[in-house]
Design a protein around this motif. Structure first.
Motif, PDB file in Angstrom:
ATOM      1  N   PHE A  61     -31.661   8.095 -10.626  1.00 51.21           N
ATOM      2  CA  PHE A  61     -30.247   8.485 -10.731  1.00 51.21           C
ATOM      3  C   PHE A  61     -30.071   9.928 -10.278  1.00 51.21           C
ATOM      4  CE2 PHE A  61     -26.670  10.485 -12.787  1.00 51.21           C
ATOM      5  CZ  PHE A  61     -25.670   9.531 -12.733  1.00 51.21           C
ATOM      6  N   TYR A  62     -28.981  10.178  -9.553  1.00 51.39           N
ATOM      7  CA  TYR A  62     -28.633  11.558  -9.212  1.00 51.39           C
ATOM      8  C   TYR A  62     -27.127  11.662  -9.050  1.00 51.39           C
ATOM      9  CZ  TYR A  62     -27.642  10.421  -4.315  1.00 51.39           C
ATOM     10  OH  TYR A  62     -27.079   9.902  -3.167  1.00 51.39           O
ATOM     11  N   ASP A  63     -26.611  12.846  -9.230  1.00 48.16           N
ATOM     12  CA  ASP A  63     -25.203  13.120  -8.996  1.00 48.16           C
ATOM     13  C   ASP A  63     -25.090  14.599  -8.626  1.00 48.16           C
ATOM     14  OD1 ASP A  63     -22.517  12.790  -8.740  1.00 48.16           O
ATOM     15  OD2 ASP A  63     -22.094  12.512 -10.881  1.00 48.16           O
ATOM     16  N   TYR A  64     -24.100  14.920  -7.806  1.00 46.34           N
ATOM     17  CA  TYR A  64     -23.931  16.319  -7.412  1.00 46.34           C
ATOM     18  C   TYR A  64     -22.480  16.596  -7.075  1.00 46.34           C
ATOM     19  CZ  TYR A  64     -23.483  15.104  -2.439  1.00 46.34           C
ATOM     20  OH  TYR A  64     -23.035  14.604  -1.232  1.00 46.34           O
ATOM     21  N   GLU A  65     -22.144  17.872  -7.004  1.00 46.42           N
ATOM     22  CA  GLU A  65     -20.819  18.303  -6.589  1.00 46.42           C
ATOM     23  C   GLU A  65     -20.951  19.476  -5.636  1.00 46.42           C
ATOM     24  OE1 GLU A  65     -18.040  19.344  -9.600  1.00 46.42           O
ATOM     25  OE2 GLU A  65     -17.384  17.267  -9.919  1.00 46.42           O
ATOM     26  N   ALA A  66     -20.067  19.516  -4.629  1.00 44.85           N
ATOM     27  CA  ALA A  66     -19.982  20.649  -3.707  1.00 44.85           C
ATOM     28  C   ALA A  66     -18.614  21.302  -3.877  1.00 44.85           C
ATOM     29  CB  ALA A  66     -20.186  20.183  -2.270  1.00 44.85           C
ATOM     30  N   ASP A  67     -18.531  22.590  -3.556  1.00 47.17           N
ATOM     31  CA  ASP A  67     -17.246  23.277  -3.679  1.00 47.17           C
ATOM     32  C   ASP A  67     -16.360  22.985  -2.468  1.00 47.17           C
ATOM     33  OD1 ASP A  67     -18.155  24.865  -1.597  1.00 47.17           O
ATOM     34  OD2 ASP A  67     -18.644  26.578  -2.864  1.00 47.17           O
ATOM     35  N   SER A  68     -15.212  23.639  -2.391  1.00 43.89           N
ATOM     36  CA  SER A  68     -14.248  23.378  -1.318  1.00 43.89           C
ATOM     37  C   SER A  68     -14.785  23.725   0.060  1.00 43.89           C
ATOM     38  CB  SER A  68     -12.962  24.167  -1.580  1.00 43.89           C
ATOM     39  OG  SER A  68     -13.240  25.561  -1.687  1.00 43.89           O
ATOM     40  N   GLU A  69     -15.829  24.569   0.099  1.00 44.86           N
ATOM     41  CA  GLU A  69     -16.428  24.959   1.379  1.00 44.86           C
ATOM     42  C   GLU A  69     -17.615  24.067   1.758  1.00 44.86           C
ATOM     43  OE1 GLU A  69     -17.469  29.072   1.199  1.00 44.86           O
ATOM     44  OE2 GLU A  69     -15.508  29.696   0.469  1.00 44.86           O
ATOM     45  N   GLY A  70     -17.899  23.074   0.912  1.00 46.75           N
ATOM     46  CA  GLY A  70     -19.018  22.182   1.191  1.00 46.75           C
ATOM     47  C   GLY A  70     -20.350  22.707   0.692  1.00 46.75           C
ATOM     48  N   LYS A  71     -20.340  23.797  -0.074  1.00 49.43           N
ATOM     49  CA  LYS A  71     -21.584  24.376  -0.604  1.00 49.43           C
ATOM     50  C   LYS A  71     -21.955  23.696  -1.922  1.00 49.43           C
ATOM     51  CE  LYS A  71     -20.826  28.953   1.455  1.00 49.43           C
ATOM     52  NZ  LYS A  71     -21.993  28.918   2.361  1.00 49.43           N
ATOM     53  N   LEU A  72     -23.235  23.449  -2.093  1.00 48.75           N
ATOM     54  CA  LEU A  72     -23.723  22.788  -3.309  1.00 48.75           C
ATOM     55  C   LEU A  72     -23.356  23.614  -4.536  1.00 48.75           C
ATOM     56  CD1 LEU A  72     -25.410  20.421  -4.468  1.00 48.75           C
ATOM     57  CD2 LEU A  72     -27.417  21.909  -4.290  1.00 48.75           C
ATOM     58  N   LYS A  73     -22.746  22.952  -5.524  1.00 48.53           N
ATOM     59  CA  LYS A  73     -22.302  23.637  -6.735  1.00 48.53           C
ATOM     60  C   LYS A  73     -23.150  23.261  -7.942  1.00 48.53           C
ATOM     61  CE  LYS A  73     -18.157  24.238  -9.584  1.00 48.53           C
ATOM     62  NZ  LYS A  73     -16.757  23.785  -9.786  1.00 48.53           N
ATOM     63  N   CYS A  74     -23.445  21.982  -8.090  1.00 48.26           N
ATOM     64  CA  CYS A  74     -24.260  21.528  -9.216  1.00 48.26           C
ATOM     65  C   CYS A  74     -24.872  20.174  -8.874  1.00 48.26           C
ATOM     66  CB  CYS A  74     -23.448  21.440 -10.503  1.00 48.26           C
ATOM     67  SG  CYS A  74     -21.856  20.615 -10.321  1.00 48.26           S
ATOM     68  N   VAL A  75     -26.036  19.917  -9.430  1.00 50.75           N
ATOM     69  CA  VAL A  75     -26.739  18.665  -9.168  1.00 50.75           C
ATOM     70  C   VAL A  75     -27.570  18.286 -10.384  1.00 50.75           C
ATOM     71  CG1 VAL A  75     -28.637  19.919  -8.045  1.00 50.75           C
ATOM     72  CG2 VAL A  75     -28.365  17.471  -7.618  1.00 50.75           C
ATOM     73  N   PHE A  76     -27.601  16.997 -10.688  1.00 47.60           N
ATOM     74  CA  PHE A  76     -28.409  16.472 -11.799  1.00 47.60           C
ATOM     75  C   PHE A  76     -29.209  15.286 -11.287  1.00 47.60           C
ATOM     76  CE2 PHE A  76     -28.879  13.066 -14.927  1.00 47.60           C
ATOM     77  CZ  PHE A  76     -29.678  13.702 -15.876  1.00 47.60           C
ATOM     78  N   TRP A  77     -30.438  15.130 -11.772  1.00 48.86           N
ATOM     79  CA  TRP A  77     -31.257  13.990 -11.374  1.00 48.86           C
ATOM     80  C   TRP A  77     -32.174  13.554 -12.518  1.00 48.86           C
ATOM     81  CZ3 TRP A  77     -32.095  19.006  -9.964  1.00 48.86           C
ATOM     82  CH2 TRP A  77     -33.343  19.555 -10.249  1.00 48.86           C
ATOM     83  N   ALA A  78     -32.507  12.286 -12.509  1.00 46.40           N
ATOM     84  CA  ALA A  78     -33.450  11.717 -13.485  1.00 46.40           C
ATOM     85  C   ALA A  78     -34.045  10.463 -12.877  1.00 46.40           C
ATOM     86  CB  ALA A  78     -32.740  11.380 -14.795  1.00 46.40           C
ATOM     87  N   ASP A  79     -35.370  10.411 -12.789  1.00 49.56           N
ATOM     88  CA  ASP A  79     -35.996   9.215 -12.217  1.00 49.56           C
ATOM     89  C   ASP A  79     -36.143   8.132 -13.284  1.00 49.56           C
ATOM     90  OD1 ASP A  79     -38.217   9.847 -13.761  1.00 49.56           O
ATOM     91  OD2 ASP A  79     -39.470  10.459 -12.068  1.00 49.56           O
ATOM     92  N   GLY A  80     -36.709   7.002 -12.890  1.00 48.92           N
ATOM     93  CA  GLY A  80     -36.804   5.869 -13.803  1.00 48.92           C
ATOM     94  C   GLY A  80     -37.610   6.171 -15.058  1.00 48.92           C
ATOM     95  N   ILE A  81     -38.672   6.957 -14.918  1.00 52.81           N
ATOM     96  CA  ILE A  81     -39.496   7.281 -16.082  1.00 52.81           C
ATOM     97  C   ILE A  81     -38.732   8.197 -17.038  1.00 52.81           C
ATOM     98  CG2 ILE A  81     -41.605   8.433 -16.832  1.00 52.81           C
ATOM     99  CD1 ILE A  81     -42.973   7.467 -14.346  1.00 52.81           C
ATOM    100  N   CYS A  82     -37.991   9.153 -16.488  1.00 53.23           N
ATOM    101  CA  CYS A  82     -37.146  10.014 -17.328  1.00 53.23           C
ATOM    102  C   CYS A  82     -36.181   9.172 -18.152  1.00 53.23           C
ATOM    103  CB  CYS A  82     -36.341  10.989 -16.469  1.00 53.23           C
ATOM    104  SG  CYS A  82     -37.286  12.328 -15.725  1.00 53.23           S
TER     105      CYS A  82
END
Length: 576
Positions: A61-82
């Motif tokens: 699983f992963y999810d992320y957000e970019a700001d209005s300029e397309g720059k990475l703002k935040c990201v979260f991830w967790a694999d199956g074992i997590c």
């Protein structure tokens, strides 16, 4: 990326510096070349790596957000074992933020729990561009989405107000407590240099914090300390007293804590653990590779504990049936806690009296315990329900730890039990805790990404086989020659396999990372963050207290001593 620390890690893996096959300078040059090739593709390749992992195994699983300029703002991830670990051990989680782990100063935020060996495990991780309430709300909602909406029983964080507000909004129904390590880390600074060095004060305060068994006992001890050491005007201590229900164990002894607050070192050890792999100069791609190595090391430690539990037995002290059953059920670490309680039930506990209370029995037990080196007698009450063999003790150890206390075991032993009643066997502490398969809401089996893990497993097996051969050979010349000759033969075959392949530097980089350098960039690298972890090294509370104490003293030019006086009012002048 590849500095002295990496070089040492590689040396440990292959046995000696001569076996690495390159110099430290080679690794540094490779790192520089890697950074040049990545350039503005850093964030895009970082996210693309997650996309590929999800395609290989939907349990990632992963999810992320970019700001209005397309720059990475935040990201979260967790694999199956997590995610599987969270389904098994996610009743208690610790959330902490760590700084200086990447070149953009993004905040590294791992979610940590405790497995059935009482080892730290990672449920997921994130990178944030800031520490606003909005960012924490986004992250906690992403975390719950990954975990099927299941909230923890307890979440432990530091005292950050934005974080606290986000916890209250997203984790409604979960208990929230403050991390003891973060609080005690500030203690030295807040009480000043003189009290920091006062062993009597520190012992009294720590005893008050850890050994108080009720809110009334804590409040009485605390007020005495404040009065004895004239700390009525200390604003920080007053504030912490006002927040006492959020961090003093006496206020939540009936909340299951999974042993996470038995010591203050859990957060400290996790910060140190990831700190061994991460540093402030890493690109996001390099950060991921380091994080992945750290997670692999964490899980290898867990596998070793699993193997130890499966193939060895702890030594019995009393050879009682209850002790033997505990050894069969619990992992080693939990058995030792159980064994200690059973030993104390036999050695330190005695019956004061028994009463009948309706259909139940009320046992008064005298417990001779050692507190700060002194033997103290404490009175405990155990209410035993005859109909279902369930007992409740006034010490509430089982409620908070999930292991039956000595007082309950004293009653069970007295009533002739040869096995631990099922009510007292908490599955998360048993040998079989991880044995069942776990599925997410979409029916995906929560496990490692098969292709990725199979490659990693093959590498590990190849190294293990080589080490096994070297161990078998020892210093035997004939056997060593056999390994050497076979190695030369394998090298020749591998050289022929590569002879028809024209390799570019870019190919090597993409093979190392696992994703291609994109022709079109969709996600831009983040803006450098300015957080409370940026800039100069943050000094610890004890260091600040010592510096403050030194600043208050001046060197007298007459007597040459550091003191509160100077040459104008030096005592040696009046005595001469």
């Amino acid at each position: 990326m590849w500095g002295l620390q990496s070089f040492k890690i590689m040396k440990d893996q292959v046995g000696s510096y001569e076996n690495i096959g390159c110099t430290q300078r080679d690794l540094q040059n490779y790192s520089r070349h890697l950074k040049e090739l990545i350039k503005d593709s850093d964030a895009d390749m970082f996210i693309e790596n997650f996309r590929r992992k999800h395609e290989m195994n939907h349990s990632f699983f992963y999810d992320y957000e970019a700001d209005s300029e397309g720059k990475l703002k935040c990201v979260f991830w967790a694999d199956g074992i997590c995610r599987k670990n969270y389904s098994l051990f996610g009743d208690v989680i610790s959330f902490d933020t760590t700084y200086r782990t990447n070149k953009y100063s993004m905040i590294f935020a791992p979610f940590t729990g405790i497995n059935n060996h009482r080892q730290s495990i990672t449920f997921g991780a994130a990178l944030l561009s800031d520490e606003t309430e909005e960012s924490f709300v986004w992250l906690f909602e992403a975390f719950l989405k990954a975990m099927g909406g299941h909230k923890p029983i307890l979440i432990i964080t530091d005292q950050d107000q934005a974080m606290t507000n986000a916890v209250e909004e997203v984790f409604k129904g979960s208990s929230h407590r403050f991390c003891m390590w973060h609080i005690l880390k500030k203690l030295s600074e807040k009480v000043g240099g003189s009290l920091n060095e006062n062993k009597s004060f520190m012992n009294c305060l720590k005893s008050c914090i850890w050994n108080s068994e009720s809110s009334e006992e804590f409040e009485g001890k605390w007020n005495n300390i404040i009065s004895d050491y004239k700390l009525e005007q200390n604003g920080w201590l007053s504030k912490m007293y006002g927040l006492r229900s959020m961090w003093i164990p006496a206020y939540f002894k009936d909340t299951f804590m999974a042993g996470i607050m038995r010591t203050t070192s859990r957060s400290e050890s996790e910060n140190s653990f990831f700190g061994n792999y991460l540093n402030k100069n890493l690109t996001l791609v390099e950060f991921w590779m380091r994080f992945d190595s750290a997670l692999e090391a964490q899980r290898h430690k867990e596998l070793l504990a699993d193997n130890d539990t499966l193939h060895s037995n702890p030594e019995l002290k009393m050879h009682m049936d209850l002790e033997k059953h505990g050894r069969e059920v619990y992992t080693h670490e939990n058995f030792y806690i159980f064994q200690k309680e059973l030993w104390s039930a036999c050695v330190d506990c005695g019956i004061e009296g028994t009463k009948k209370k309706g259909e139940n029995l009320l046992f008064s037990i005298l417990d001779n315990v050692v507190v700060n080196g002194t033997k103290v007698s404490k009175h405990r009450e155990v209410v035993y329900h005859v109909s279902n063999n369930i007992a409740h003790c006034s010490c509430k150890m089982f409620d908070s730890e999930g292991i039956p206390c000595r007082h309950i075991l004293f009653v069970l032993k007295g009533r002739g039990f040869s096995e631990i009643p099922s009510h007292y066997i908490v599955n998360r502490w048993t040998k079989l805790a991880t044995s069942r398969p776990v599925f997410d809401c979409d029916g995906n089996v929560l496990e490692a990404c098969s292709k990725f893990e199979s490659e990693r497993t093959l590498v590990s097996k190849a190294w293990a086989q080589l080490f096994k051969c070297m161990h078998m050979a020892g210093t035997n010349k004939e056997k060593l020659l056999l390994i050497y000759n076979e190695g030369c033969s394998i090298e020749q075959k591998m050289s022929k396999m590569k002879s028809d392949i024209v390799s570019r530097p870019l190919d090597e980089v993409e093979a190392l990372i696992g994703v291609n350098v994109p022709e079109k960039i969709e996600v831009l690298p983040p803006k450098p963050s300015h957080t409370k972890g940026s800039g100069k090294r943050i000094k610890g509370g004890k260091e600040k207290a010592m510096e403050h104490a030194q600043r208050s003293l001046r060197q007298c030019q007459t007597c040459k001593k550091y003191a509160t006086h100077d040459s104008r009012n030096c005592p040696t002048k009046s005595s001469s």
